[in-house]
Design a protein around this motif. Sequence first.
Motif, PDB file in Angstrom:
ATOM      1  N   TRP A   1       0.832  -1.211   0.000  1.00  7.16           N
ATOM      2  CA  TRP A   1       0.000   0.000   0.000  1.00  7.16           C
ATOM      3  C   TRP A   1       0.860   1.251   0.000  1.00  7.16           C
ATOM      4  O   TRP A   1       0.582   2.212  -0.729  1.00  7.16           O
ATOM      5  CB  TRP A   1      -0.925  -0.010   1.220  1.00  7.16           C
ATOM      6  N   GLU A   2       1.922   1.242   0.808  1.00  3.59           N
ATOM      7  CA  GLU A   2       2.810   2.404   0.865  1.00  3.59           C
ATOM      8  C   GLU A   2       3.470   2.656  -0.487  1.00  3.59           C
ATOM      9  O   GLU A   2       3.577   3.809  -0.937  1.00  3.59           O
ATOM     10  CB  GLU A   2       3.878   2.200   1.949  1.00  3.59           C
ATOM     11  N   LEU A   3       3.896   1.589  -1.138  1.00 12.51           N
ATOM     12  CA  LEU A   3       4.482   1.729  -2.472  1.00 12.51           C
ATOM     13  C   LEU A   3       3.491   2.335  -3.455  1.00 12.51           C
ATOM     14  O   LEU A   3       3.835   3.207  -4.257  1.00 12.51           O
ATOM     15  CB  LEU A   3       4.918   0.348  -2.986  1.00 12.51           C
ATOM     16  N   GLN A   4       2.265   1.872  -3.388  1.00 11.53           N
ATOM     17  CA  GLN A   4       1.228   2.392  -4.287  1.00 11.53           C
ATOM     18  C   GLN A   4       0.990   3.882  -4.042  1.00 11.53           C
ATOM     19  O   GLN A   4       0.837   4.659  -4.984  1.00 11.53           O
ATOM     20  CB  GLN A   4      -0.069   1.598  -4.101  1.00 11.53           C
ATOM     21  N   GLU A   5       1.010   4.279  -2.773  1.00  3.19           N
ATOM     22  CA  GLU A   5       0.803   5.688  -2.446  1.00  3.19           C
ATOM     23  C   GLU A   5       1.966   6.559  -2.929  1.00  3.19           C
ATOM     24  O   GLU A   5       1.765   7.621  -3.515  1.00  3.19           O
ATOM     25  CB  GLU A   5       0.633   5.855  -0.934  1.00  3.19           C
ATOM     26  N   VAL A   6       3.185   6.101  -2.692  1.00  3.84           N
ATOM     27  CA  VAL A   6       4.356   6.884  -3.103  1.00  3.84           C
ATOM     28  C   VAL A   6       4.414   7.011  -4.616  1.00  3.84           C
ATOM     29  O   VAL A   6       4.733   8.075  -5.159  1.00  3.84           O
ATOM     30  CB  VAL A   6       5.660   6.253  -2.564  1.00  3.84           C
ATOM     31  N   SER A   7       4.109   5.923  -5.317  1.00  2.98           N
ATOM     32  CA  SER A   7       4.232   5.933  -6.773  1.00  2.98           C
ATOM     33  C   SER A   7       3.213   6.856  -7.441  1.00  2.98           C
ATOM     34  O   SER A   7       3.355   7.195  -8.616  1.00  2.98           O
ATOM     35  CB  SER A   7       4.114   4.516  -7.336  1.00  2.98           C
ATOM     36  N   LYS A   8       2.206   7.296  -6.694  1.00  2.00           N
ATOM     37  CA  LYS A   8       1.277   8.304  -7.238  1.00  2.00           C
ATOM     38  C   LYS A   8       1.940   9.662  -7.361  1.00  2.00           C
ATOM     39  O   LYS A   8       1.534  10.504  -8.170  1.00  2.00           O
ATOM     40  CB  LYS A   8       0.039   8.418  -6.336  1.00  2.00           C
ATOM     41  N   THR A   9       2.956   9.897  -6.544  1.00  2.00           N
ATOM     42  CA  THR A   9       3.651  11.193  -6.531  1.00  2.00           C
ATOM     43  C   THR A   9       5.013  11.114  -7.202  1.00  2.00           C
ATOM     44  O   THR A   9       5.382  11.991  -7.992  1.00  2.00           O
ATOM     45  CB  THR A   9       3.827  11.683  -5.075  1.00  2.00           C
ATOM     46  N   PHE A  10       5.779  10.074  -6.891  1.00  2.00           N
ATOM     47  CA  PHE A  10       7.138   9.938  -7.406  1.00  2.00           C
ATOM     48  C   PHE A  10       7.277   8.653  -8.212  1.00  2.00           C
ATOM     49  O   PHE A  10       7.092   7.556  -7.681  1.00  2.00           O
ATOM     50  CB  PHE A  10       8.158   9.934  -6.262  1.00  2.00           C
ATOM     51  N   ARG A  11       7.626   8.809  -9.466  1.00  2.00           N
ATOM     52  CA  ARG A  11       7.838   7.672 -10.359  1.00  2.00           C
ATOM     53  C   ARG A  11       8.989   6.794  -9.861  1.00  2.00           C
ATOM     54  O   ARG A  11       9.948   7.286  -9.291  1.00  2.00           O
ATOM     55  CB  ARG A  11       8.170   8.223 -11.751  1.00  2.00           C
TER      56      ARG A  11
END
Length: 411
Positions: free
Chosen positions: A90-100
């Motif tokens: 979930w954390e990865l999914q959230e971060v990847s919304k902002t930073f590629r």
Amino acid sequence: MNRARISQKDEGLKRQRELTRIGRSRLRERKKVLSGFEAWEKILKQKEKILKVLGGTEEDWQDWRWQLKNRITTPEVLRKILPLSDQALWELQEVSKTFRFAISPYYLSLVDPDDPDCGIKKQSVPSILEILDDTGELDPMNEAGTSPVAAVTRRYPDRLIINVTNMCGMYCRHCQRRRNIGEVDRKTPREQIKEALLYIREHKEIRDVLITGGDALLLSDLELDWILKELSEIPHVEIKRIGTRVPVTLPQRVTDNLVKILKKYPPIYINTQFNHPREVTPEAKKAVDKLIEAGVVLGNQAVLLKGVNDNPVIMEKLNHELLKIRVRPYYIFQAKRVRGTMHFVPKIEDGLRIMESLRGYTSGLAVPYYIVNAPGGFGKIPLLPQYLIELSEEEAVLRNWEGRIIRYPNS
């Protein structure tokens, strides 16, 4: 033998025992940190797993274009290769919304799946800390404000940077130019490169040009050949430099054809970025050997990263491993205060402590400069531990690597 000579001999033997004790203690500590050569068997097992997940072959693995095309860019695919809890996913999914993010299959194979503190994983896999950071800046080096023409950054009288692409084999989580990553890979338009070359031609004081990005070696062979040819035909350009992390993250890119191109345009200096001993692998050595065959002079610009290499033993082992593959440790950069990366930024005293741990404990070849980049684009500032205690017209009071106070005549 008189007493003075006996005493001198005894002191000499005592000193040798002391140096042996120090040397063996450091050796024991270094052995606890595995290089890529020492961890190679485990790395190969990860490689097999990645090839199975991606449906690739050994021939694919050695093809840098396959490596680029198959970079891991989604949390879901990453979870098939690395153990990730539901919370971590979930954390990865959230971060990847902002930073590629994008990780080459090769670099992902270096991650130790059994080590939650793996320095390779921290450099490549996004952390929730990236989106919790509201203190860093997007452009702390003021590259936008030090750009006289498109694609050029100039901070010094005799040298400048040409930024030729935003593409990398892997998007490092500590990247100083993460603002340029965007949503798609793109090279700098040819017209902007021509504008940069014209600026260099018109400024005869420019003798040193750094081609960087992104990763400059991810340009096509044709594009790189053209840029190097153009620069080589400018009489006052004495040195061409290339900034790349290819030997670390995508060593397959160093092909025979690339070597032929680099050979044509000496002198070329390449500074790469190995940050951890585990990155020094047989594949990295193979790429480095080819670059050296091309006549390239290689240096390393490590970045001091909290939780990755801010440890005297790790940094010493890294520098030793680099020298073994003929890469000279050049800089240790203090991590820049870029938004989304502040969890990597160590204290300056940590950097000075590491410098203290290198000087005298290893050869000067393995001691790089510790550098802080001045905010606002005002250039590099070297920092050293304080070895000069006092200076007068009569003498200098100095401190050596062991902390001994030495009085040295100054008259």
